[in-house]
Design an enzyme around this catalytic site. Structure first.
Site, PDB file in Angstrom:
ATOM      1  N   ASP A  94       9.608  79.346  18.230  1.00 60.27           N
ATOM      2  CA  ASP A  94      10.932  80.110  18.832  1.00 60.27           C
ATOM      3  C   ASP A  94      10.999  81.364  19.303  1.00 60.27           C
ATOM      4  O   ASP A  94       9.658  82.117  19.144  1.00 60.27           O
ATOM      5  CB  ASP A  94      12.116  79.912  17.602  1.00 60.27           C
ATOM      6  CG  ASP A  94      11.786  80.940  16.225  1.00 60.27           C
ATOM      7  OD1 ASP A  94      10.834  81.306  16.465  1.00 60.27           O
ATOM      8  OD2 ASP A  94      12.321  80.828  15.248  1.00 60.27           O
ATOM      9  N   ASP A 268      14.572  70.431  15.091  1.00 55.75           N
ATOM     10  CA  ASP A 268      14.030  71.023  13.896  1.00 55.75           C
ATOM     11  C   ASP A 268      14.937  71.564  13.009  1.00 55.75           C
ATOM     12  O   ASP A 268      16.019  71.789  13.323  1.00 55.75           O
ATOM     13  CB  ASP A 268      13.198  72.333  14.591  1.00 55.75           C
ATOM     14  CG  ASP A 268      14.164  73.458  14.589  1.00 55.75           C
ATOM     15  OD1 ASP A 268      13.736  74.373  13.859  1.00 55.75           O
ATOM     16  OD2 ASP A 268      14.638  73.527  15.449  1.00 55.75           O
ATOM     17  N   CYS A 306      10.658  54.030  -0.189  1.00 58.56           N
ATOM     18  CA  CYS A 306       9.858  54.736   0.596  1.00 58.56           C
ATOM     19  C   CYS A 306       8.443  54.435   0.187  1.00 58.56           C
ATOM     20  O   CYS A 306       7.702  54.441  -0.757  1.00 58.56           O
ATOM     21  CB  CYS A 306      10.180  56.337   0.023  1.00 58.56           C
ATOM     22  SG  CYS A 306       9.265  57.605   0.969  1.00 58.56           S
ATOM     23  N   CYS A 308       6.030  56.796   0.630  1.00 60.45           N
ATOM     24  CA  CYS A 308       5.277  58.325   1.087  1.00 60.45           C
ATOM     25  C   CYS A 308       4.312  58.271  -0.228  1.00 60.45           C
ATOM     26  O   CYS A 308       4.447  57.551  -1.305  1.00 60.45           O
ATOM     27  CB  CYS A 308       6.098  59.165   0.835  1.00 60.45           C
ATOM     28  SG  CYS A 308       6.857  59.911  -0.463  1.00 60.45           S
ATOM     29  N   CYS A 311       6.298  59.005  -3.650  1.00 58.21           N
ATOM     30  CA  CYS A 311       6.939  57.652  -4.228  1.00 58.21           C
ATOM     31  C   CYS A 311       5.895  56.470  -4.650  1.00 58.21           C
ATOM     32  O   CYS A 311       6.107  55.835  -5.695  1.00 58.21           O
ATOM     33  CB  CYS A 311       7.995  57.132  -3.065  1.00 58.21           C
ATOM     34  SG  CYS A 311       9.289  58.309  -2.914  1.00 58.21           S
ATOM     35  N   HIS A 337       8.009  64.444   0.322  1.00 49.59           N
ATOM     36  CA  HIS A 337       8.840  63.173   0.333  1.00 49.59           C
ATOM     37  C   HIS A 337       9.849  63.422   1.367  1.00 49.59           C
ATOM     38  O   HIS A 337      10.023  62.573   2.208  1.00 49.59           O
ATOM     39  CB  HIS A 337       9.334  62.867  -0.845  1.00 49.59           C
ATOM     40  CG  HIS A 337      10.777  62.053  -0.852  1.00 49.59           C
ATOM     41  ND1 HIS A 337      10.646  60.607  -0.690  1.00 49.59           N
ATOM     42  CD2 HIS A 337      12.030  62.328  -0.809  1.00 49.59           C
ATOM     43  CE1 HIS A 337      11.725  60.174  -0.634  1.00 49.59           C
ATOM     44  NE2 HIS A 337      12.572  61.048  -0.585  1.00 49.59           N
TER      45      HIS A 337
END
Length: 377
Positions: A94, A268, A306, A308, A311, A337
């Protein structure tokens, strides 16, 4: 020659959603995309390898913070941001404008730029369009942003009009200062507050300049969600179809869906990482505050739906224990997560656009998610 190329693959038949590919010097980004925020050249608590594992395609870094510490010269000497932080995929920086304006009493806005005090040392510093671009050229991100002023909400029309006119002048100066247009794509930022005619004026002026993409700034700054969606619905179609569109600072599931539906390609936000460190997680059934006592003996995963790492391997009880004991591993697990959850959500959104079933997917998603305090992030 441009540093990037946006390829529009498909438009959803029932909404303004776009499926695309953004070709950058460090690889192809499938859009719409959510970008994790790595403010100080790191996504807090995550390694680059973990980000790749969860299929993060691009991350964002912060010009203001890297200017303050360690200094853009240090990063340049290291071989640029990619080498400095060992990340070989695309990066967006940015302009530093939003952070400088957030300093409030510590800053003074002039036509040249912004004089402000270093929030760490109290030293007097200056960033203007030329400085911002010089820093970003040194950092070497694939996508960089023009220096702009982000007006607060609410703001009087007269203030927003003057601010927008200055942002346009700063945009021209940013373009002139840009030394590496073939390696780094410079985006213009549409401002105009909550005034449609000013948004239109800003878009019109920026489109006449040679930007490689466009961001919509000055939203998600405290205004009601409906107003944000209204502004988005009006502004996004004003932007060229052959260039990427980026909505800055937005990252809750509802806003991601609404942004995509209105034709946004890139998002974002610090939200998923910030709330993770406070013990709040996003799940398919809504938010879950893992520190709550009810999870003391809950041996199920954060989200049974999930896939991931967190998890698949750890229970709510264990993660709660880690956070209560101030163990860093707990922050890593909740952060992993939350980022995975949003990256995976965007993957599913892209698939739904491909199948012309985005509205149906949105309905199915919120049927589960909205039952648990949709707006409470």
């Amino acid at each position: 020659m441009s540093a990037i190329k946006y390829e529009l693959i498909k438009k959803d038949k029932k909404t303004g959603a776009r499926l695309g590919k953004l070709h950058t010097p460090h690889g192809i980004i499938e859009t719409p995309i959510f970008m994790p925020v790595g403010t100080q050249a790191t996504v807090k608590t995550m390694s680059p390898e973990e980000l790749k594992e969860m299929e993060a395609q691009i991350i964002l870094s912060n010009t203001y913070h890297l200017f303050i510490r360690p200094g853009h010269e240090v990063v340049k000497e290291a071989g640029g941001l990619h080498r400095f932080m060992n990340w070989d995929r695309p990066i967006l920086t940015d302009s530093g404008g939003f952070q400088v304006f957030s300093l409030g009493d510590l800053r003074k806005i002039t036509e040249e730029g912004v004089y402000f005090r270093n929030h760490l040392s109290g030293d007097k510093l200056f960033i203007g369009p030329e400085t911002s671009i010089e820093i970003q050229n040194a950092l070497g991100a694939d996508i960089i942003m023009a220096f702009d002023e982000c007006p607060p909400y609410p703001a009087e029309r007269e203030y927003v009009k003057k601010s927008l006119e200055m942002t346009t002048r700063w945009a021209e100066r940013s373009l002139k200062a840009h030394q590496r247009p073939n390696q780094q794509a410079l985006f213009g930022i549409v401002q105009g507050g909550m005034y449609k005619d000013l948004r239109a004026e800003s878009a019109r002026q920026l489109i006449q300049m040679d930007f490689q993409g466009f961001a919509i700034g000055g939203l998600s700054v405290g205004e009601p969600k409906d107003l944000m969606y209204n502004m988005l619905e009006y502004t996004a179609p004003l932007l060229p179809e052959n260039k990427p569109r980026y909505l800055m600072g937005v990252g809750d599931p509802e806003s991601l869906f609404e942004g995509v539906i209105r034709g946004i390609d890139m998002f974002d936000c610090v939200l998923p990482t910030r709330i993770a460190r406070n013990g709040t997680t996003m799940t398919s059934k809504g938010r879950l505050v893992i520190k709550n006592a009810q999870y003391t003996k809950d041996y199920s995963p954060l989200d049974p739906n999930c896939g991931c790492y967190t998890c698949q391997n750890y229970s709510r009880a264990y993660i709660r224990h880690l956070l209560k004991a101030d163990e860093i591993f707990g922050l890593r697990l909740t952060t992993y997560h939350n980022l995975y959850f949003l990256i995976d959500l965007m993957k599913k959104i892209r698939q739904a656009i491909k199948e012309d079933s985005l509205l149906q997917f949105k309905e199915e998603f919120f049927e589960l998610y909205a039952k648990n305090e949709l707006r409470s992030f």
